[in-house]
Design a protein around this motif. Structure first.
Motif, short mmCIF file in Angstrom:
data_model
loop_
_atom_site.label_atom_id
_atom_site.label_comp_id
_atom_site.label_asym_id
_atom_site.label_seq_id
_atom_site.Cartn_x
_atom_site.Cartn_y
_atom_site.Cartn_z
N ASP A 24 -4.34 1.02 -15.15
CA ASP A 24 -5.74 1.13 -15.57
C ASP A 24 -6.58 1.24 -14.31
O ASP A 24 -6.85 0.22 -13.65
CB ASP A 24 -6.11 -0.11 -16.40
CG ASP A 24 -7.59 -0.12 -16.75
OD1 ASP A 24 -8.32 0.85 -16.42
OD2 ASP A 24 -8.02 -1.11 -17.37
N LEU A 25 -6.99 2.45 -13.96
CA LEU A 25 -7.72 2.64 -12.70
C LEU A 25 -9.06 1.92 -12.72
O LEU A 25 -9.63 1.63 -11.67
CB LEU A 25 -7.91 4.13 -12.41
CG LEU A 25 -6.63 4.92 -12.07
CD1 LEU A 25 -6.98 6.33 -11.55
CD2 LEU A 25 -5.77 4.19 -11.03
N GLY A 26 -9.54 1.62 -13.92
CA GLY A 26 -10.77 0.85 -14.02
C GLY A 26 -10.60 -0.61 -13.58
O GLY A 26 -11.57 -1.32 -13.35
N ARG A 27 -9.35 -1.04 -13.46
CA ARG A 27 -9.05 -2.39 -12.97
C ARG A 27 -8.18 -2.33 -11.71
O ARG A 27 -7.48 -3.28 -11.38
CB ARG A 27 -8.31 -3.19 -14.05
CG ARG A 27 -9.16 -3.53 -15.28
CD ARG A 27 -10.05 -4.74 -15.05
NE ARG A 27 -9.29 -5.93 -14.64
CZ ARG A 27 -9.85 -7.03 -14.15
NH1 ARG A 27 -11.16 -7.10 -13.99
NH2 ARG A 27 -9.10 -8.06 -13.80
N ALA A 28 -8.20 -1.17 -11.04
CA ALA A 28 -7.37 -1.00 -9.83
C ALA A 28 -8.24 -1.07 -8.58
O ALA A 28 -9.34 -0.52 -8.55
CB ALA A 28 -6.62 0.33 -9.87
N GLY A 29 -7.75 -1.74 -7.58
CA GLY A 29 -8.42 -1.81 -6.29
C GLY A 29 -7.71 -0.97 -5.26
O GLY A 29 -6.67 -0.36 -5.53
N LEU A 30 -8.30 -0.91 -4.07
CA LEU A 30 -7.82 -0.01 -3.03
C LEU A 30 -7.82 -0.72 -1.69
O LEU A 30 -8.83 -1.32 -1.30
CB LEU A 30 -8.73 1.23 -2.97
CG LEU A 30 -8.37 2.29 -1.92
CD1 LEU A 30 -7.06 2.96 -2.27
CD2 LEU A 30 -9.48 3.32 -1.82
N ALA A 38 -7.31 12.00 -2.14
CA ALA A 38 -6.89 12.29 -3.51
C ALA A 38 -7.28 11.17 -4.48
O ALA A 38 -7.61 11.42 -5.64
CB ALA A 38 -5.37 12.50 -3.55
N LEU A 39 -7.24 9.95 -3.99
CA LEU A 39 -7.38 8.81 -4.89
C LEU A 39 -8.82 8.34 -5.08
O LEU A 39 -9.20 7.93 -6.19
CB LEU A 39 -6.53 7.65 -4.33
CG LEU A 39 -6.31 6.44 -5.22
CD1 LEU A 39 -5.75 6.85 -6.57
CD2 LEU A 39 -5.37 5.47 -4.51
N ILE A 40 -9.60 8.38 -4.04
CA ILE A 40 -10.95 7.79 -4.11
C ILE A 40 -11.79 8.43 -5.21
O ILE A 40 -12.45 7.70 -5.97
CB ILE A 40 -11.63 7.83 -2.71
CG1 ILE A 40 -10.96 6.79 -1.80
CG2 ILE A 40 -13.13 7.56 -2.82
CD1 ILE A 40 -11.43 6.82 -0.35
N PRO A 41 -11.79 9.77 -5.36
CA PRO A 41 -12.59 10.32 -6.46
C PRO A 41 -12.14 9.80 -7.82
O PRO A 41 -12.97 9.56 -8.70
CB PRO A 41 -12.35 11.83 -6.33
CG PRO A 41 -11.94 12.05 -4.92
CD PRO A 41 -11.19 10.81 -4.53
N ARG A 42 -10.84 9.61 -7.99
CA ARG A 42 -10.37 9.11 -9.29
C ARG A 42 -10.78 7.66 -9.51
O ARG A 42 -11.14 7.27 -10.62
CB ARG A 42 -8.85 9.28 -9.37
CG ARG A 42 -8.48 10.76 -9.52
CD ARG A 42 -7.07 11.06 -9.10
NE ARG A 42 -6.08 10.68 -10.09
CZ ARG A 42 -4.81 11.10 -10.06
NH1 ARG A 42 -4.41 11.94 -9.10
NH2 ARG A 42 -3.96 10.71 -10.97
N LEU A 43 -10.73 6.87 -8.46
CA LEU A 43 -11.13 5.47 -8.60
C LEU A 43 -12.64 5.36 -8.83
O LEU A 43 -13.09 4.53 -9.62
CB LEU A 43 -10.72 4.68 -7.36
CG LEU A 43 -9.22 4.40 -7.24
CD1 LEU A 43 -8.91 3.79 -5.87
CD2 LEU A 43 -8.74 3.46 -8.34
N ARG A 44 -13.39 6.23 -8.16
CA ARG A 44 -14.84 6.18 -8.37
C ARG A 44 -15.20 6.65 -9.77
O ARG A 44 -16.14 6.13 -10.39
CB ARG A 44 -15.56 7.04 -7.33
CG ARG A 44 -15.41 6.48 -5.92
CD ARG A 44 -16.17 7.32 -4.92
NE ARG A 44 -17.42 6.70 -4.54
CZ ARG A 44 -18.35 7.27 -3.81
NH1 ARG A 44 -18.21 8.53 -3.41
NH2 ARG A 44 -19.46 6.64 -3.49
N ALA A 45 -14.44 7.60 -10.27
CA ALA A 45 -14.68 8.04 -11.65
C ALA A 45 -14.36 6.92 -12.63
O ALA A 45 -15.04 6.74 -13.65
CB ALA A 45 -13.85 9.28 -11.96
N ALA A 46 -13.34 6.15 -12.32
CA ALA A 46 -12.90 5.11 -13.25
C ALA A 46 -13.78 3.87 -13.22
O ALA A 46 -13.99 3.23 -14.25
CB ALA A 46 -11.45 4.71 -12.95
N ARG A 47 -14.25 3.51 -12.03
CA ARG A 47 -15.01 2.25 -11.97
C ARG A 47 -16.37 2.37 -11.31
O ARG A 47 -17.03 1.34 -11.07
CB ARG A 47 -14.18 1.14 -11.34
CG ARG A 47 -13.56 1.38 -9.98
CD ARG A 47 -12.55 0.25 -9.64
NE ARG A 47 -13.16 -1.05 -9.81
CZ ARG A 47 -12.48 -2.20 -9.87
NH1 ARG A 47 -11.18 -2.23 -9.81
NH2 ARG A 47 -13.12 -3.34 -10.01
#
Lengths: 447, 447
Positions: free
Chosen positions: B123-129, B147-156
C-alpha cells in the motif's frame, strides 16, 4: 532456445593472456565429443533420469493434485529440507514473487532462533507442510519435522494436517524397511510422493522435489520441463561438442582453469528472479566436482548489487576467476528514470531512459570493464525470466557439470566426503552429557 | 566481550601442513604491532571516524526522531541504496525478523521486474522512503528514486511523502553545489541526514547509514555502538597484537594465505540472524583489499545449509581456503526434537534432545571434519545473537580488514577500479540509440 551462451570474451584473442587459447579449447572440445556420447548413452539407456525426465511423458498429476490440495487449505506452506531438497524450490519461488497461492517458507537450518522466527506470525491453523528428504534420514529435516508436526496437529487436528501435508522421499529398496521419514508419514497418514529413483538431490530440480514447490508458486511444471527438453534435444541431436551449449561450456570451464590456473567460478545473474539460481548452481558445481583436490570453487553473486561489493576485487585482485554473467533483455522496459529538473544538472545520461536501459548499460559495462582487465567473461542472455528459461538453464548446467566431470575424471553423482561429518554429528549428539533438553530416558515422544 | 575468537585449529601444530607455522604467525604479529599503533593514532587523531564513532557521545537523536516519524505513518519502508548503503541495514533487519515496526524492503538492483515485484502488494499510501547514497550521484539509486518518488507522491501527497521519507547523503564540500540526491531532497522537502564525513560506504555500519535502518527494525543503536566500543576499547588498551582479537585475526589471515597459498576466505555463520553478515563481510574484505592483485576472495556461506551444498568441495576439493565459522551457544535451547515412536528405530541419537543440541553438534562436527582433512578453521562464538554482538563483530572485522591492509601494503578505503565501470555505464546509457523509453527530447520529468 530460452537462452543464448556467448563465450567469445573468454578467448585469448579477445582478452589476451588470461583467455583460453584456441589449442586448449579445441583439445577440451575434442575430449568432450566422447563424453557427450557417454552422456547420450546414459540418457537413452535410462541411467540418467534426472535429465531424461524432461523429455518423458512422466505423469504430473500427483504434483497437480498435491498442489491443489495444499493450496485449498493453506495460506503458508512450511517446506522442510536442505541442500538439494530446498535450493531448486527456492529458485522457482523467486520466479513468481507475487504469486496469489500459499506463501512458501523454506526452513533449511536447525538454528532454534531462526526456526521460531520463521514460524512467528504464521497462523498454524492455515499452514501446510512439505517435508523433503531423499534418504528419509536427514537429521536436520527429521528434527524440524519432529518439532513441527505436533504443533501443526495441535493447530489443525491430525486429519487437518494430513490434508495439508506432503512428504517427498525415496521409496524403500525391495525388502528393506522404510526410512524414518517415510515410516512416520505412513503411520500418521501424511501423503507421500516418491523422490524419483536414480535422481540425486542436487539433480532433482525437474522432479517432484523441484516441481511441486514450483507448482505451488504458480510455475507450470510442464513449461519448466519443456525448457529443459529444448536443451536436451539440442544435446541429443547436435553434431559436435562445439555446437552444443552445455558441452562448449564444460570444455571452456575445464580448459581455461587448466591453462590459466583459475580456481574460482563466479555466477552472477543480473535478474532478481534468478538471484537464487546462483546458490543452486553453487551446490551443483561444488558437490559434484569438489573431489580429489579438483574443481573450481563456485561463487554466487548478484548484479548490479555486487558491482558495489565484489567488482573492485574482480578487476584489481588476483586473476583467478571465470565470470559467468546472466543478462536479461530489458532494453526499453520498466519505469521512467528520467531525472526531474529539481535534481539539477549532470544527469543528462538518464534523460529519456527507462530502468531497463540502465540495467542493459550496467550489464554491458561490467562485461567490458572485466574484459579490459583481461578477465574471462561468459554471458548467458535470457529473453524472458520465466519457468521455461529456468528449466533450460538448469538442464544446461546439469549437463555442463556432468560433462565437466567426465573431462576431469570425476564421478559427479556422489558426495562421499560429507558422510563422515554426518556420522560425527550424530555421535556428538548421542554422546552429549546431561541431555539438557531431556524428555525422559526413553526419549520417545508421541505425535 | 560479545564474542570469542578461537584460531587454534588454524595452527600447523593442530592440523599439519595446511596450518600456519608459529614462525609465520609470529612474524605477522610482529608486523601487526606497528600497524596497531598506526590504527590507534588514526582513531585518536580523528582520521577514522568509522570506528571512533562507536566510542563517541555522538547524538543519536536524529536517528531516533526520524525512525519515530517514519514508524508513525508507514507499514513498509522502501530503502533505496546498494553495496555499503544497504548491506549493514540488511544485517540489522535480520536480527529482529518479528519486529512490530514497519517492514523494510531493500531495493539494491535496477532490474525492472525485480523493482515492480518489490512494490507489488504494498500500500504505497502507507509506504515510506529511505534513500541512501554517500556520493548522492549513484546511478542505480537515483534512478530508483526518480521512478518511485512520483508514485509515492501520488499515493500520499507531497507533504505526506516528505513526512514519511529521509535521505542519507554526504554534505556538500565547502563552496560546492549539492549533489543531485541532496539537491532533489532539498527541492521537494525530503528531510536529510548527513552521511557522516570521512566514513566510507562499507564502513558506515555504525553511522546513520546502518543505524537508522537498525532503529526502524527495533534494534537499539546505542547497544550496537556499545558492542563495537568494547572491541575498540580492547584495541586501544591491549598490550600486543596477539592479545587483541582483530589484530590476531588480521595476522592469521595474512600469514596463512602467504605461507600456504590460500586464495579464499569462507565466512559461515551458523545463526540465521547472522546470515546477511557474511555478505556484509564479503563487501568489506573484497572492496578494501582487492587491489594490486592481492587479497583472498571472500565466500559467503550459511550453516547448516551449506554442509549440504559446499562441504564436499571444502573437504575434498583444493586446500585453498581459510574457514571462519560463527557459532551460537544453543545447547539445551529450542524445541524438542525427540523422535516419536512412529518414526521407527535408528534415531536414538535424537532422543531427549532439543534443536539447539543438534545445532551445537553440527557446528562442532563441521569444525572437526575440516580439521581432520587439515583445513584451517577459525571459530567465533556468540553467546547471544543480538545488536551488541553485531556491533562487536562489525567493529572486529573493520579493524581486522584495516590492519590486514596495512600488513599487505594496501590502502583499504578506496575502490578505484570500479570507477571506470561507472563511467562506462553512463556513457553507454547516454549513447543508446533511439532512446526507446523516451519521455521527450528534453528528458526532464517533473516530480
Amino acid at each position: 532456445m530460452p537462452y543464448t551462451q556467448d563465450i567469445e570474451t573468454c578467448r585469448e584473442t579477445a582478452i589476451g593472456g588470461g583467455g583460453v587459447s584456441a589449442a586448449a579449447l579445441d583439445a577440451a572440445l575434442e575430449a568432450a565429443d566422447p563424453a557427450l556420447d557417454r552422456l547420450r548413452g546414459d540418457i537413452e539407456g535410462g541411467r540418467l533420469p534426472a535429465l531424461a525426465i524432461a523429455r518423458s511423458d512422466a505423469d504430473l498429476s500427483a504434483i497437480e493434485e498435491t498442489a491443489q490440495r495444499l493450496a485449498a487449505s493453506c495460506d503458508d506452506v512450511l517446506v522442510l529440507g536442505t541442500g538439494g531438497s530446498s535450493l531448486s524450490g527456492i529458485c522457482y519461488r523467486a520466479l513468481n514473487p507475487v504469486n496469489a497461492g500459499p506463501r512458501l517458507h523454506f526452513l533449511e537450518n536447525v538454528d532454534p532462533e531462526g526456526f521460531e522466527d520463521a514460524l512467528a506470525g504464521l497462523d498454524l491453523g492455515r499452514a501446510g507442510l512439505l517435508v523433503v528428504s531423499k534418504s528419509g534420514t536427514t537429521a536436520e529435516t527429521l528434527s524440524q519435522a519432529f518439532a513441527l508436526i505436533p504443533r501443526l496437529r495441535a493447530a489443525r487436528g491430525a486429519d487437518g494436517l494430513a490434508g495439508a501435508a506432503a512428504v517427498i522421499s525415496d521409496p524403500p529398496a525391495p525388502g528393506a524397511a522404510p526410512a524414518p521419514l517415510r515410516r512416520l508419514a505412513g503411520e500418521i497418514g501424511l501423503p507421500i510422493l516418491d523422490h524419483e529413483p536414480g535422481i540425486g538431490g542436487r539433480f532433482a530440480c525437474l522432479s517432484n522435489v523441484g516441481l511441486l514447490p514450483a507448482r505451488l508458486c504458480g510455475i507450470d511444471p510442464k513449461v519448466v520441463r519443456q525448457g529443459a527438453a529444448q536443451v536436451l534435444d539440442g544435446l541429443m541431436t547436435g553434431t559436435n561438442a562445439a555446437a552444443i551449449a552445455p558441452a562448449l561450456g564444460a570444455a571452456l570451464n575445464v580448459a581455461i582453469a587448466r591453462e590459466r590456473g583459475l580456481t574460482q567460478a563466479v555466477m552472477m545473474p543480473y535478474l532478481d528472479r534468478f538471484a537464487p539460481f546462483a546458490a543452486w548452481y553453487s551446490q551443483l558445481w561444488a558437490e559434484s566436482l569438489g573431489k580429489d583436490g579438483k574443481a573450481t570453487t563456485p561463487i554466487a553473486a548478484l548484479g548490479t548489487r555486487d558491482q558495489h561489493s565484489q567488482l573492485q576485487l574482480w578487476l584489481d585482485g588476483p586473476s583467478d576467476k571465470l565470470y559467468t554473467l546472466i543478462f536479461g533483455a530489458p532494453l526499453g522496459t520498466g519505469p521512467d528514470i528520467a531525472p526531474p529538473e529539481s535534481a539539477g544538472p549532470g544527469l543528462d545520461y538518464l534523460a529519456g531512459r527507462r530502468m531497463g536501459d540502465l540495467l542493459a548499460a550496467e550489464q554491458e559495462a561490467t562485461r567490458e570493464t572485466l574484459v579490459a582487465r583481461g578477465r574471462p567473461v561468459r554471458v548467458f542472455t535470457l529473453p524472458r525470466s520465466d519457468g521455461r528459461a529456468m528449466g533450460a538453464l538448469m538442464a544446461h548446467f546439469m549437463a555442463e557439470t556432468i560433462i565437466a566431470g567426465d573431462l576431469l575424471g570425476i564421478e559427479p553423482f556422489g558426495q562421499p566426503a560429507v558422510e563422515a561429518g554426518k556420522v560425527l554429528a550424530r555421535q556428538k549428539l548421542a554422546a552429549m552429557a546431561g541431555r539438557p533438553g531431556g524428555v525422559g530416558p526413553g526419549g520417545a515422544a508421541t505425535l
